[in-house]
Design a protein around this motif. Structure first.
Motif, PDB file in Angstrom:
ATOM      1  N   PHE A   1       0.821  -1.210   0.000  1.00  0.00           N
ATOM      2  CA  PHE A   1       0.000   0.000   0.000  1.00  0.00           C
ATOM      3  C   PHE A   1       0.861   1.270   0.000  1.00  0.00           C
ATOM      4  CE2 PHE A   1      -3.189  -2.963   2.000  1.00  0.00           C
ATOM      5  CZ  PHE A   1      -4.036  -2.997   0.899  1.00  0.00           C
ATOM      6  N   THR A   2       1.953   1.283   0.755  1.00  0.00           N
ATOM      7  CA  THR A   2       2.850   2.445   0.706  1.00  0.00           C
ATOM      8  C   THR A   2       3.586   2.485  -0.631  1.00  0.00           C
ATOM      9  OG1 THR A   2       4.614   1.206   1.834  1.00  0.00           O
ATOM     10  CG2 THR A   2       3.159   2.541   3.203  1.00  0.00           C
ATOM     11  N   GLY A   3       3.830   1.303  -1.215  1.00  0.00           N
ATOM     12  CA  GLY A   3       4.452   1.257  -2.538  1.00  0.00           C
ATOM     13  C   GLY A   3       3.578   1.902  -3.601  1.00  0.00           C
ATOM     14  N   VAL A   4       2.285   1.643  -3.529  1.00  0.00           N
ATOM     15  CA  VAL A   4       1.347   2.276  -4.473  1.00  0.00           C
ATOM     16  C   VAL A   4       1.384   3.798  -4.308  1.00  0.00           C
ATOM     17  CG1 VAL A   4      -1.103   2.585  -5.025  1.00  0.00           C
ATOM     18  CG2 VAL A   4      -0.161   0.289  -4.723  1.00  0.00           C
ATOM     19  N   ASN A   5       1.481   4.264  -3.067  1.00  0.00           N
ATOM     20  CA  ASN A   5       1.619   5.715  -2.855  1.00  0.00           C
ATOM     21  C   ASN A   5       2.869   6.254  -3.538  1.00  0.00           C
ATOM     22  OD1 ASN A   5      -0.720   5.953  -1.366  1.00  0.00           O
ATOM     23  ND2 ASN A   5       0.315   5.891   0.623  1.00  0.00           N
ATOM     24  N   ASP A   6       3.951   5.471  -3.475  1.00  0.00           N
ATOM     25  CA  ASP A   6       5.199   5.886  -4.140  1.00  0.00           C
ATOM     26  C   ASP A   6       5.014   5.940  -5.660  1.00  0.00           C
ATOM     27  OD1 ASP A   6       6.467   6.051  -1.685  1.00  0.00           O
ATOM     28  OD2 ASP A   6       7.380   4.054  -1.828  1.00  0.00           O
ATOM     29  N   PHE A   7       4.320   4.947  -6.215  1.00  0.00           N
ATOM     30  CA  PHE A   7       4.074   4.944  -7.668  1.00  0.00           C
ATOM     31  C   PHE A   7       3.283   6.189  -8.072  1.00  0.00           C
ATOM     32  CE2 PHE A   7       3.560   0.053  -7.158  1.00  0.00           C
ATOM     33  CZ  PHE A   7       4.913  -0.093  -6.962  1.00  0.00           C
ATOM     34  N   LEU A   8       2.277   6.522  -7.272  1.00  0.00           N
ATOM     35  CA  LEU A   8       1.444   7.684  -7.561  1.00  0.00           C
ATOM     36  C   LEU A   8       2.237   8.978  -7.443  1.00  0.00           C
ATOM     37  CD1 LEU A   8      -1.789   6.521  -5.700  1.00  0.00           C
ATOM     38  CD2 LEU A   8      -1.570   6.857  -8.180  1.00  0.00           C
ATOM     39  N   ALA A   9       3.089   9.045  -6.414  1.00  0.00           N
ATOM     40  CA  ALA A   9       3.926  10.248  -6.228  1.00  0.00           C
ATOM     41  C   ALA A   9       4.839  10.447  -7.429  1.00  0.00           C
ATOM     42  CB  ALA A   9       4.738  10.118  -4.939  1.00  0.00           C
ATOM     43  N   ALA A  10       5.403   9.333  -7.942  1.00  0.00           N
ATOM     44  CA  ALA A  10       6.299   9.421  -9.102  1.00  0.00           C
ATOM     45  C   ALA A  10       5.553   9.924 -10.338  1.00  0.00           C
ATOM     46  CB  ALA A  10       6.914   8.050  -9.386  1.00  0.00           C
ATOM     47  N   ALA A  11       4.249   9.695 -10.388  1.00  0.00           N
ATOM     48  CA  ALA A  11       3.434  10.154 -11.512  1.00  0.00           C
ATOM     49  C   ALA A  11       2.820  11.524 -11.245  1.00  0.00           C
ATOM     50  CB  ALA A  11       2.332   9.138 -11.791  1.00  0.00           C
ATOM     51  N   GLY A  12       3.227  12.157 -10.121  1.00  0.00           N
ATOM     52  CA  GLY A  12       2.718  13.477  -9.785  1.00  0.00           C
ATOM     53  C   GLY A  12       1.298  13.473  -9.267  1.00  0.00           C
ATOM     54  N   LYS A  13       0.872  12.329  -8.702  1.00  0.00           N
ATOM     55  CA  LYS A  13      -0.502  12.209  -8.196  1.00  0.00           C
ATOM     56  C   LYS A  13      -0.504  12.094  -6.676  1.00  0.00           C
ATOM     57  CE  LYS A  13      -2.036   9.852 -12.410  1.00  0.00           C
ATOM     58  NZ  LYS A  13      -2.618   8.599 -12.966  1.00  0.00           N
ATOM     59  N   PRO A  14      -1.606  12.428  -6.031  1.00  0.00           N
ATOM     60  CA  PRO A  14      -1.672  12.341  -4.570  1.00  0.00           C
ATOM     61  C   PRO A  14      -1.738  10.884  -4.114  1.00  0.00           C
ATOM     62  CG  PRO A  14      -3.803  12.958  -5.461  1.00  0.00           C
ATOM     63  CD  PRO A  14      -2.849  12.980  -6.623  1.00  0.00           C
TER      64      PRO A  14
END
Length: 326
Positions: free
Chosen positions: A24-37
């Motif tokens: 779940f924290t990994g998904v947050n990292d993926f989203l951050a890398a794409a400029g998403k919240p």
């Protein structure tokens, strides 16, 4: 943003706490890398601030106590180990909180044998559930009002989720990622963590071990007779006569004692014997079929696939690297 509460039960399996946090924290990292919240706020939640696991080998620090979490969206119930009845007793402090959160709208997901803790809340009564195949007999004995589904990797009913055994809980985690963060993120997580997405069954991994923790001695003798005569064609009528029980009564007693009908039990014993031969010998499928008392190729393949989820050849190729394709 979804609030995820990963419980830290006493006697928990460490990986089933760490892995949900990672994905779940990994998904947050993926989203951050794409400029998403971020999609998730992830917290480890315990009955105490520090929880010792594996006889003190590890200590897990809780981000919050259950009394601090007034509202959450998804509760993850990790797998537990050791004496399961004792583990449920140690963790009963979670029960009213889980029930309260569920009634406030939270979803609850158990990983592997964490299904025992979820079932202990009563929320699964009258519903289906997945768990590790190895603990199936004990689960059915402890929670007769829950329908344990053999083989299924992920079970979802009315906001309650459960997963099959061991590493198959990763498929439930991917399922939850897809539901709450989208298919694209689930595929990304599957690729980054080298997971097989959309795996539906743990049937190829199940080893049948007939339920014998019962007091019906004639039925136990019938089980042993079936297991000692794998090569023979055994009928229900023959068994009923052999143990001097009327056929219909015999079927009812057998099902009550073993959780299988006599026919299912005979099939499972024969297929388990066939699996061992396919794993360890160089015999072809027809030879194995005859060795376990089948003469009809279509019937053997149908029953084999029903129980394992694979054809005999697929099963042999999966587990026997020495097998010669014929």
């Amino acid at each position: 943003m979804k609030h995820i509460s990963i419980l830290i039960p006493h006697d928990a399996v460490m990986a089933s706490i760490v892995d949900p946090r990672i994905i779940f924290t990994g998904v947050n990292d993926f989203l951050a890398a794409a400029g998403k919240p971020p999609a998730f706020k992830v917290q480890l939640v315990g009955l105490t601030k520090e929880v010792e696991l594996h006889n003190g080998t590890f200590t897990v620090h809780a981000d919050a106590l259950i009394g601090d979490v007034k509202k959450t969206d998804l509760i993850m119930v990790p797998a537990i180990g050791g004496d399961l009845r004792a583990a449920i007793k140690k963790n009963e402090g979670f029960t009213p909180w889980i029930i309260d959160q569920f009634h406030q709208g939270a979803e609850v997901a158990s990983l592997c044998i964490g299904a025992f803790l979820l079932a202990a809340t009563g929320l699964l009564n009258g519903k289906e559930c997945s768990s590790h195949w190895l603990s199936a007999n004990e689960f059915r004995e402890m929670f007769p009002e829950v329908t344990l589904v053999d083989g299924r990797i992920v079970t979802e009913q009315q906001g309650l989720y459960s997963s099959g055994g061991a590493s198959s809980y990763w498929n439930l985690l991917l399922h939850l990622v897809e539901k709450h963060a989208g298919r694209e993120m689930a595929i990304m997580a599957a690729k980054v963590y080298a997971l097989e997405i959309d795996r539906k069954t743990q049937s190829p991994f199940i080893m049948f071990n007939g339920q014998k923790k019962h007091e019906d001695e004639p039925i136990k003798q019938a089980q042993e007779f079936i297991e000692s005569n794998v090569t023979e064609r055994i009928s229900v009528e023959e068994l009923a006569v052999k143990y001097a029980i009327g056929k219909r009564h015999f079927i009812r007693r057998f099902k009550k004692a073993t959780n299988n009908t006599p026919i299912e039990y005979i099939q499972r014993v024969k297929i388990e014997a066939a699996k061992k031969q396919l794993e360890n010998s160089r015999k072809n499928v027809n030879e194995v079929m005859y060795d376990v008392g089948y003469s009809d190729v279509k019937a053997f393949r149908t029953v084999f696939r029903k129980i394992t989820g694979l054809s005999p050849i697929e099963y042999r190729n999966k587990y026997n690297k020495e097998a010669v394709e014929v």
